[in-house]
Design an enzyme around this catalytic site. Structure first.
Site, PDB file in Angstrom:
ATOM      1  N   THR A 113       0.818  -1.218   0.000  1.00  0.00           N
ATOM      2  CA  THR A 113       0.000   0.000   0.000  1.00  0.00           C
ATOM      3  C   THR A 113       0.856   1.275   0.000  1.00  0.00           C
ATOM      4  O   THR A 113       1.895   1.335   0.642  1.00  0.00           O
ATOM      5  CB  THR A 113      -0.918   0.003   1.242  1.00  0.00           C
ATOM      6  OG1 THR A 113      -1.675  -1.199   1.239  1.00  0.00           O
ATOM      7  CG2 THR A 113      -1.846   1.197   1.251  1.00  0.00           C
ATOM      8  N   GLY A 143      -4.263   2.145  -2.408  1.00  0.00           N
ATOM      9  CA  GLY A 143      -4.640   1.132  -1.425  1.00  0.00           C
ATOM     10  C   GLY A 143      -5.450   0.060  -2.123  1.00  0.00           C
ATOM     11  O   GLY A 143      -4.907  -0.925  -2.624  1.00  0.00           O
ATOM     12  N   SER A 144      -6.761   0.293  -2.219  1.00  0.00           N
ATOM     13  CA  SER A 144      -7.617  -0.656  -2.956  1.00  0.00           C
ATOM     14  C   SER A 144      -7.156  -0.769  -4.407  1.00  0.00           C
ATOM     15  O   SER A 144      -7.183  -1.834  -5.002  1.00  0.00           O
ATOM     16  CB  SER A 144      -9.068  -0.166  -2.935  1.00  0.00           C
ATOM     17  OG  SER A 144      -9.493   0.084  -1.624  1.00  0.00           O
ATOM     18  N   ILE A 183       2.097  -0.108   6.857  1.00  0.00           N
ATOM     19  CA  ILE A 183       2.693  -1.437   6.738  1.00  0.00           C
ATOM     20  C   ILE A 183       2.785  -2.119   8.113  1.00  0.00           C
ATOM     21  O   ILE A 183       3.533  -1.667   8.994  1.00  0.00           O
ATOM     22  CB  ILE A 183       4.088  -1.351   6.065  1.00  0.00           C
ATOM     23  CG1 ILE A 183       3.951  -0.639   4.703  1.00  0.00           C
ATOM     24  CG2 ILE A 183       4.694  -2.737   5.907  1.00  0.00           C
ATOM     25  CD1 ILE A 183       2.928  -1.236   3.739  1.00  0.00           C
ATOM     26  N   SER A 184       2.029  -3.202   8.259  1.00  0.00           N
ATOM     27  CA  SER A 184       2.027  -3.944   9.521  1.00  0.00           C
ATOM     28  C   SER A 184       3.425  -4.489   9.795  1.00  0.00           C
ATOM     29  O   SER A 184       4.099  -4.945   8.869  1.00  0.00           O
ATOM     30  CB  SER A 184       1.058  -5.122   9.463  1.00  0.00           C
ATOM     31  OG  SER A 184      -0.238  -4.684   9.224  1.00  0.00           O
ATOM     32  N   ILE A 237     -24.518  -5.701  25.428  1.00  0.00           N
ATOM     33  CA  ILE A 237     -24.902  -6.637  26.491  1.00  0.00           C
ATOM     34  C   ILE A 237     -24.182  -6.286  27.797  1.00  0.00           C
ATOM     35  O   ILE A 237     -24.733  -6.430  28.889  1.00  0.00           O
ATOM     36  CB  ILE A 237     -24.582  -8.104  26.057  1.00  0.00           C
ATOM     37  CG1 ILE A 237     -25.545  -8.527  24.941  1.00  0.00           C
ATOM     38  CG2 ILE A 237     -24.648  -9.069  27.242  1.00  0.00           C
ATOM     39  CD1 ILE A 237     -25.213  -9.851  24.268  1.00  0.00           C
ATOM     40  N   GLU A 266      -6.160  -6.071   4.162  1.00  0.00           N
ATOM     41  CA  GLU A 266      -6.172  -7.162   3.165  1.00  0.00           C
ATOM     42  C   GLU A 266      -7.286  -6.965   2.137  1.00  0.00           C
ATOM     43  O   GLU A 266      -7.836  -7.932   1.611  1.00  0.00           O
ATOM     44  CB  GLU A 266      -6.360  -8.547   3.817  1.00  0.00           C
ATOM     45  CG  GLU A 266      -5.668  -8.787   5.126  1.00  0.00           C
ATOM     46  CD  GLU A 266      -4.172  -9.009   4.984  1.00  0.00           C
ATOM     47  OE1 GLU A 266      -3.657  -8.765   3.874  1.00  0.00           O
ATOM     48  OE2 GLU A 266      -3.537  -9.386   5.968  1.00  0.00           O
ATOM     49  N   GLY A 267      -7.647  -5.715   1.873  1.00  0.00           N
ATOM     50  CA  GLY A 267      -8.729  -5.412   0.931  1.00  0.00           C
ATOM     51  C   GLY A 267     -10.016  -5.184   1.703  1.00  0.00           C
ATOM     52  O   GLY A 267     -10.554  -6.116   2.313  1.00  0.00           O
ATOM     53  N   SER A 303     -14.014  -4.324   2.701  1.00  0.00           N
ATOM     54  CA  SER A 303     -15.219  -5.098   2.343  1.00  0.00           C
ATOM     55  C   SER A 303     -15.730  -4.775   0.942  1.00  0.00           C
ATOM     56  O   SER A 303     -16.162  -5.667   0.203  1.00  0.00           O
ATOM     57  CB  SER A 303     -16.330  -4.824   3.358  1.00  0.00           C
ATOM     58  OG  SER A 303     -16.032  -5.486   4.560  1.00  0.00           O
TER      59      SER A 303
HETATM   60  C1  FAD Z   1      -3.803  -1.438  10.613  1.00  0.00           C
HETATM   61  C2  FAD Z   1      -3.494  -1.564   9.157  1.00  0.00           C
HETATM   62  C3  FAD Z   1      -2.536  -2.460   8.725  1.00  0.00           C
HETATM   63  C4  FAD Z   1      -2.213  -2.570   7.363  1.00  0.00           C
HETATM   64  N1  FAD Z   1      -1.208  -3.414   6.970  1.00  0.00           N
HETATM   65  C5  FAD Z   1      -0.787  -3.418   5.670  1.00  0.00           C
HETATM   66  C6  FAD Z   1       0.371  -4.173   5.264  1.00  0.00           C
HETATM   67  O1  FAD Z   1       0.975  -4.879   6.072  1.00  0.00           O
HETATM   68  N2  FAD Z   1       0.772  -4.092   3.977  1.00  0.00           N
HETATM   69  C7  FAD Z   1       0.120  -3.334   3.049  1.00  0.00           C
HETATM   70  O2  FAD Z   1       0.566  -3.300   1.911  1.00  0.00           O
HETATM   71  N3  FAD Z   1      -0.989  -2.590   3.398  1.00  0.00           N
HETATM   72  C8  FAD Z   1      -1.435  -2.617   4.684  1.00  0.00           C
HETATM   73  N4  FAD Z   1      -2.535  -1.874   5.067  1.00  0.00           N
HETATM   74  C9  FAD Z   1      -3.238  -1.084   4.062  1.00  0.00           C
HETATM   75  C10 FAD Z   1      -4.631  -1.642   3.724  1.00  0.00           C
HETATM   76  O3  FAD Z   1      -4.515  -2.811   2.958  1.00  0.00           O
HETATM   77  C11 FAD Z   1      -5.402  -0.514   3.024  1.00  0.00           C
HETATM   78  O4  FAD Z   1      -5.666   0.497   3.991  1.00  0.00           O
HETATM   79  C12 FAD Z   1      -6.682  -1.005   2.390  1.00  0.00           C
HETATM   80  O5  FAD Z   1      -6.403  -1.853   1.297  1.00  0.00           O
HETATM   81  C13 FAD Z   1      -7.551   0.164   1.899  1.00  0.00           C
HETATM   82  O6  FAD Z   1      -6.799   1.045   1.119  1.00  0.00           O
HETATM   83  P1  FAD Z   1      -6.844   2.627   1.421  1.00  0.00           P
HETATM   84  O7  FAD Z   1      -6.612   2.815   2.886  1.00  0.00           O
HETATM   85  O8  FAD Z   1      -5.934   3.323   0.484  1.00  0.00           O
HETATM   86  O9  FAD Z   1      -8.348   3.024   1.149  1.00  0.00           O
HETATM   87  P2  FAD Z   1      -8.941   3.392  -0.297  1.00  0.00           P
HETATM   88  O10 FAD Z   1      -8.419   2.436  -1.315  1.00  0.00           O
HETATM   89  O11 FAD Z   1      -8.755   4.822  -0.547  1.00  0.00           O
HETATM   90  O12 FAD Z   1     -10.482   3.088  -0.058  1.00  0.00           O
HETATM   91  C14 FAD Z   1     -11.370   4.011   0.590  1.00  0.00           C
HETATM   92  C15 FAD Z   1     -12.776   3.422   0.599  1.00  0.00           C
HETATM   93  O13 FAD Z   1     -13.217   3.222  -0.744  1.00  0.00           O
HETATM   94  C16 FAD Z   1     -13.696   1.898  -0.875  1.00  0.00           C
HETATM   95  N5  FAD Z   1     -13.486   1.394  -2.230  1.00  0.00           N
HETATM   96  C17 FAD Z   1     -12.307   1.130  -2.837  1.00  0.00           C
HETATM   97  N6  FAD Z   1     -12.502   0.652  -4.058  1.00  0.00           N
HETATM   98  C18 FAD Z   1     -13.848   0.605  -4.234  1.00  0.00           C
HETATM   99  C19 FAD Z   1     -14.697   0.197  -5.309  1.00  0.00           C
HETATM  100  N7  FAD Z   1     -14.191  -0.291  -6.446  1.00  0.00           N
HETATM  101  N8  FAD Z   1     -16.026   0.306  -5.138  1.00  0.00           N
HETATM  102  C20 FAD Z   1     -16.569   0.784  -3.996  1.00  0.00           C
HETATM  103  N9  FAD Z   1     -15.816   1.183  -2.945  1.00  0.00           N
HETATM  104  C21 FAD Z   1     -14.486   1.099  -3.065  1.00  0.00           C
HETATM  105  C22 FAD Z   1     -12.884   1.095   0.124  1.00  0.00           C
HETATM  106  O14 FAD Z   1     -13.508  -0.134   0.451  1.00  0.00           O
HETATM  107  C23 FAD Z   1     -12.838   2.046   1.282  1.00  0.00           C
HETATM  108  O15 FAD Z   1     -14.057   1.939   2.015  1.00  0.00           O
HETATM  109  C24 FAD Z   1      -2.906  -1.776   6.418  1.00  0.00           C
HETATM  110  C25 FAD Z   1      -3.904  -0.884   6.850  1.00  0.00           C
HETATM  111  C26 FAD Z   1      -4.203  -0.772   8.197  1.00  0.00           C
HETATM  112  C27 FAD Z   1      -5.265   0.206   8.630  1.00  0.00           C
END
Ligand code: FAD
Length: 267
Positions: free
Chosen positions: A33, A38-39, A64-65, A224, A250-251, A253
């Site tokens: 990420t 991210g997504s 990054i965890s 509860i 991990e992606g 919902s």
């Molecule tokens: C505690 C923690 C640990 C993590 N550890 C790691 C790690 O070890 N390695 C790593 O690489 N990453 C890691 N991540 C990153 C994590 O995988 C991302 O935060 C996650 O994939 C979401 O990406 P983003 O935060 O950029 O949100 P965005 O991609 O900006 O998404 C924002 C919102 O838009 C929604 N969205 C996205 N695409 C769509 C779509 N096509 N249709 C409808 N809605 C959509 C998403 O679901 C979300 O609700 C970690 C995150 C956290 C919080």
């Protein structure tokens, strides 16, 4: 990450890292990420340029965890820095961090798999990791249910225990039912993976259903428990924070639903 080395690593990489990973002598991280990706993981902008026997890496990674403590982040390298520790609401024990690469030099022998296959490897790692996240969510939900049942049996209100109130009984029944469904989905995905079958659809189903079930179950468990539920005296508020974070990592919902819809509709 260990799975990625087992699947895509060279013989030398496997011998070098896998025994130490399994023994817990080294901790690894998965750095995909970025602030702008991210997504939409294909949108990453960190660059790795070949320079003789080395790759020069420039860019940065976010959230990054184990980033604070990892020995292995796909590469061992001089020249990259662990940026700030990032404060998150849940899974706080993993030391989530930013990683910054400035012309970081990495031996070409450290490349995992074949150059150009990075995205495919990242997606394969995430597919498997979703089953782990689903299992963690089931565990959290189960802990919330156990605590709720124990509390309901002991808490006396209006001269009877909370467990004698029908609304609480139905809630306990619903929480237990959803957890069973989440567990079975998770087992199914894990079984398919372990037996070498297609498992991506089931992994996405298990991840989205288990993490959302855990959030819902923890919220109900807090209800509860009344005041104790929202206090720091009990771990329930932490369960909810961890469950909500599993709903994102991990992606998120929405991404799982998107993966499922594309697969089901053949898009
Ligand atoms: C505690 C923690 C640990 C993590 N550890 C790691 C790690 O070890 N390695 C790593 O690489 N990453 C890691 N991540 C990153 C994590 O995988 C991302 O935060 C996650 O994939 C979401 O990406 P983003 O935060 O950029 O949100 P965005 O991609 O900006 O998404 C924002 C919102 O838009 C929604 N969205 C996205 N695409 C769509 C779509 N096509 N249709 C409808 N809605 C959509 C998403 O679901 C979300 O609700 C970690 C995150 C956290 C919080």
């Amino acid at each position: 990450m260990g799975n990625a080395i087992a699947k895509f690593g060279s013989k030398k990489q496997k011998e070098k890292y896998l025994p130490r990973l399994v023994k817990g002598e080294i901790i690894c991280s998965f750095g995909l990420t970025e602030a702008g990706a991210g997504s939409d993981a294909a949108g990453i902008s960190t660059k790795a340029e070949r320079a003789g026997d080395l790759y020069k890496i420039s860019g940065s990674k976010l959230w990054i965890s184990q980033g604070m403590v990892a020995d292995l982040i796909l590469v061992f390298a001089d020249g990259f820095t662990v940026g700030s520790k990032l404060e998150v609401m849940g899974l706080r024990g993993t030391g989530t961090a930013e990683l910054v690469f400035k012309d970081c030099r990495v031996p070409a022998s450290s490349v995992l798999g074949t150059e150009g296959d990075g995205f495919l490897i990242a997606m394969a790692v995430l597919d498997e990791a979703r089953i782990g996240a689903a299992a963690a969510a089931v565990g959290i939900a189960e802990a919330a249910l156990d605590a709720s049942m124990a509390y309901a049996k002991n808490r006396v209100l209006f001269r009877k225990t909370l467990s004698k109130f029908e609304s609480i009984q139905f809630l306990i029944a619903d929480i237990a039912t959803k957890i069973s469904a989440a567990r079975l989905l998770t087992y199914r995905a894990a079984y398919l993976l372990e037996t070498g079958k297609e498992f991506q659809r089931e992994a996405a189903m298990a991840k989205v259903f288990s993490s959302e079930t855990a959030v819902w179950a923890c919220e109900r468990a807090i209800q509860i428990h009344g005041g104790y539920g929202v206090s720091k005296l009990l771990p329930l508020e932490r369960f909810l924070r961890d469950a909500k974070t599993l709903d994102i990592v991990e992606g998120a919902s929405e991404v799982q639903r998107w993966i499922l819809a594309r697969d089901l509709l053949g898009l």
